[in-house]
Design an enzyme around this catalytic site. Structure first.
Site, mmCIF file in Angstrom:
data_model
loop_
_atom_site.group_PDB
_atom_site.id
_atom_site.type_symbol
_atom_site.label_atom_id
_atom_site.label_comp_id
_atom_site.label_asym_id
_atom_site.label_seq_id
_atom_site.Cartn_x
_atom_site.Cartn_y
_atom_site.Cartn_z
ATOM 1 N N TYR A 1 -20.752 23.010 8.227
ATOM 2 C CA TYR A 1 -21.355 22.770 6.950
ATOM 3 C C TYR A 1 -20.445 23.090 5.925
ATOM 4 O O TYR A 1 -20.343 22.066 5.132
ATOM 5 C CB TYR A 1 -22.617 23.773 6.571
ATOM 6 C CG TYR A 1 -23.212 23.491 5.243
ATOM 7 C CD1 TYR A 1 -24.162 22.738 4.829
ATOM 8 C CD2 TYR A 1 -22.742 24.691 4.239
ATOM 9 C CE1 TYR A 1 -24.686 22.728 3.893
ATOM 10 C CE2 TYR A 1 -23.388 24.454 2.989
ATOM 11 C CZ TYR A 1 -24.240 23.575 2.769
ATOM 12 O OH TYR A 1 -25.014 23.397 1.627
ATOM 13 N N SER B 1 -21.683 22.336 -2.829
ATOM 14 C CA SER B 1 -21.885 23.553 -2.735
ATOM 15 C C SER B 1 -20.797 24.414 -2.985
ATOM 16 O O SER B 1 -19.449 23.790 -2.898
ATOM 17 C CB SER B 1 -22.221 23.958 -1.138
ATOM 18 O OG SER B 1 -22.383 25.247 -0.976
HETATM 19 N N1 LIG Z 1 -30.294 25.866 -0.698
HETATM 20 C C1 LIG Z 1 -28.890 26.149 -0.905
HETATM 21 O O1 LIG Z 1 -28.878 27.638 -1.219
HETATM 22 C C2 LIG Z 1 -27.971 25.318 -1.217
HETATM 23 C C3 LIG Z 1 -26.739 25.671 -2.019
HETATM 24 C C4 LIG Z 1 -25.833 24.889 -2.076
HETATM 25 C C5 LIG Z 1 -26.004 23.488 -1.723
HETATM 26 N N2 LIG Z 1 -27.064 23.043 -1.450
HETATM 27 C C6 LIG Z 1 -27.214 21.615 -0.996
HETATM 28 O O2 LIG Z 1 -28.426 20.978 -1.812
HETATM 29 C C7 LIG Z 1 -28.949 19.816 -1.213
HETATM 30 C C8 LIG Z 1 -30.531 20.146 -0.814
HETATM 31 O O3 LIG Z 1 -30.464 21.402 0.057
HETATM 32 P P1 LIG Z 1 -31.876 22.278 -0.108
HETATM 33 O O4 LIG Z 1 -31.507 23.707 -0.254
HETATM 34 O O5 LIG Z 1 -32.805 21.751 -1.381
HETATM 35 O O6 LIG Z 1 -32.602 21.931 1.339
HETATM 36 P P2 LIG Z 1 -34.087 21.535 1.832
HETATM 37 O O7 LIG Z 1 -35.162 22.424 0.936
HETATM 38 O O8 LIG Z 1 -33.939 22.036 3.320
HETATM 39 O O9 LIG Z 1 -34.328 20.217 1.844
HETATM 40 C C9 LIG Z 1 -33.624 19.072 2.295
HETATM 41 C C10 LIG Z 1 -34.293 17.840 2.103
HETATM 42 O O10 LIG Z 1 -33.497 16.862 2.721
HETATM 43 C C11 LIG Z 1 -34.114 16.185 3.818
HETATM 44 N N3 LIG Z 1 -33.446 15.877 4.780
HETATM 45 C C12 LIG Z 1 -32.525 16.702 5.742
HETATM 46 N N4 LIG Z 1 -32.005 16.004 6.411
HETATM 47 C C13 LIG Z 1 -32.058 14.687 6.235
HETATM 48 C C14 LIG Z 1 -31.878 13.428 6.652
HETATM 49 N N5 LIG Z 1 -31.108 13.354 7.677
HETATM 50 N N6 LIG Z 1 -32.142 12.275 6.115
HETATM 51 C C15 LIG Z 1 -32.813 12.215 5.077
HETATM 52 N N7 LIG Z 1 -33.479 13.327 4.569
HETATM 53 C C16 LIG Z 1 -33.058 14.546 5.013
HETATM 54 C C17 LIG Z 1 -35.331 16.965 4.151
HETATM 55 O O11 LIG Z 1 -36.486 16.435 4.515
HETATM 56 P P3 LIG Z 1 -36.593 15.875 6.106
HETATM 57 O O12 LIG Z 1 -36.225 17.327 6.909
HETATM 58 O O13 LIG Z 1 -37.949 15.645 6.271
HETATM 59 O O14 LIG Z 1 -35.859 14.903 6.351
HETATM 60 C C18 LIG Z 1 -35.453 17.765 2.611
HETATM 61 O O15 LIG Z 1 -36.184 16.701 1.727
HETATM 62 C C19 LIG Z 1 -28.119 20.134 0.467
HETATM 63 O O16 LIG Z 1 -27.123 18.879 0.282
HETATM 64 C C20 LIG Z 1 -27.562 21.303 0.613
HETATM 65 O O17 LIG Z 1 -26.637 21.249 1.354
HETATM 66 C C21 LIG Z 1 -28.151 23.886 -0.985
#
Ligand SMILES: NC(=O)c1ccc[n+]([C@@H]2O[C@H](COP(=O)([O-])OP(=O)(O)OC[C@H]3O[C@@H](n4cnc5c(N)ncnc54)[C@H](OP(=O)(O)O)[C@@H]3O)[C@@H](O)[C@H]2O)c1
Length: 258
Positions: free
Chosen positions: A152, A139
């Site tokens: 985080y 991130s």
């Molecule tokens: N959104 C942003 O602004 C942003 C910015 C920078 C980086 N990121 C990074 O991008 C990645 C994806 O984030 P996102 O924004 O797409 O989040 P999201 O929409 O909340 O999706 C997270 C996914 O991970 C799964 N997950 C969560 N905990 C888990 C676990 N313990 N084991 C297996 N699966 C798990 C969730 O499904 P379940 O809950 O069913 O397990 C879901 O499929 C993350 O690493 C996040 O830190 C996000």
């Protein structure tokens, strides 16, 4: 690297970036396997993307990672790309007395120990492939602490450091190591921060994933879409500037009484 006819495992593929990766990589002609904890969300994703393969698995649980490895490599021996995407981001007030040792560690178990354990488990298998890759999703907050989410930011800085070290150690193997340094995006993860941060700055996840796929195709090992590049350079030339802004968000949300 070539991005068709691969077999790709994505952790956390039921929403946000993981879902987008699954949709775009399927459209390019790859076999795609996703994980997640919630079976209902996995079933819904399977309805939306009928060609996707799903496994319920919690990346914070080492035993679940071992089981996932056994099941996935038995069913998909051609697996050659691992995308460590699953992650959690919490607003966390460290003065909250209900946050015990187990709870405070949750993001570390998912965002940092999770990818490290996944790599350790899948590495011997990936080494048998002529062309293989690991993509870790970090991130822009890896560059600058975000005090409203203190654990985080620490996990993403840690994952970035680990990814750079892994790339050096795998330099002479057939496994390429990529990092997607994602900027803020509109996903269920960031929806929880509405009101804390300016959502106008957030990108659509499909654009970030398209940039990541372009980066993989061009062997661009550090992929910095949108604002991520600005965060990288600002953290070097004016580290106090954004940290000051980010600090105000936490100060407003959780001002502690003396
Ligand atoms: N959104 C942003 O602004 C942003 C910015 C920078 C980086 N990121 C990074 O991008 C990645 C994806 O984030 P996102 O924004 O797409 O989040 P999201 O929409 O909340 O999706 C997270 C996914 O991970 C799964 N997950 C969560 N905990 C888990 C676990 N313990 N084991 C297996 N699966 C798990 C969730 O499904 P379940 O809950 O069913 O397990 C879901 O499929 C993350 O690493 C996040 O830190 C996000």
């Amino acid at each position: 690297m070539q991005l068709t006819n691969n077999t790709i495992l994505i952790t956390g593929g039921t929403s946000g970036f993981g879902y987008e990766f699954a949709a775009q990589l399927l459209a390019l002609g790859n076999t795609v396997i996703i994980t997640g904890r919630n079976q209902i969300k996995l079933d819904q994703t399977k309805k939306q993307l009928p060609n996707v393969h799903t496994f319920q698995s919690d990346v914070s649980d080492p035993k679940a990672i071992t089981l996932l490895f056994e099941q996935v490599t038995r069913q998909f021996p051609d697996l050659n790309i691992l995308i460590n995407n699953a992650g959690e981001m919490r607003r966390l007030n460290l003065l909250d007395p209900t946050i015990d040792q187990e709870n405070v560690n949750r993001e570390i178990a998912i965002n940092l120990s999770g990818p490290i354990r996944m790599v350790q488990q899948f590495l011997p298998h990936l080494r048998t492939k002529k062309s293989a890759a690991i993509l870790n999703v970090t991130s822009g907050l890896a560059f600058i602490p975000f005090p409203i989410s203190p654990i985080y930011g620490a996990t993403k800085s840690g994952l970035r450091a680990y990814t750079q070290a892994l790339r050096v150690q795998l330099k002479k193997t057939s496994i390429m190591v990529f990092e997607l340094v994602a900027p803020a995006a509109r996903t269920p993860l960031s929806d929880k921060f509405e009101g804390d941060v300016d959502s106008k700055m957030a990108m659509d996840p499909d654009k970030i994933v398209s940039a990541a796929i372009k980066g993989l195709k061009n062997n661009n090992f550090e992929i910095l879409p949108g604002m991520a590049v600005m965060l990288k350079y600002l953290s070097r030339i004016a580290p106090g500037l954004l940290f000051g802004q980010f600090s105000k968000v936490a100060e407003k949300a959780f001002t502690a009484k003396k």
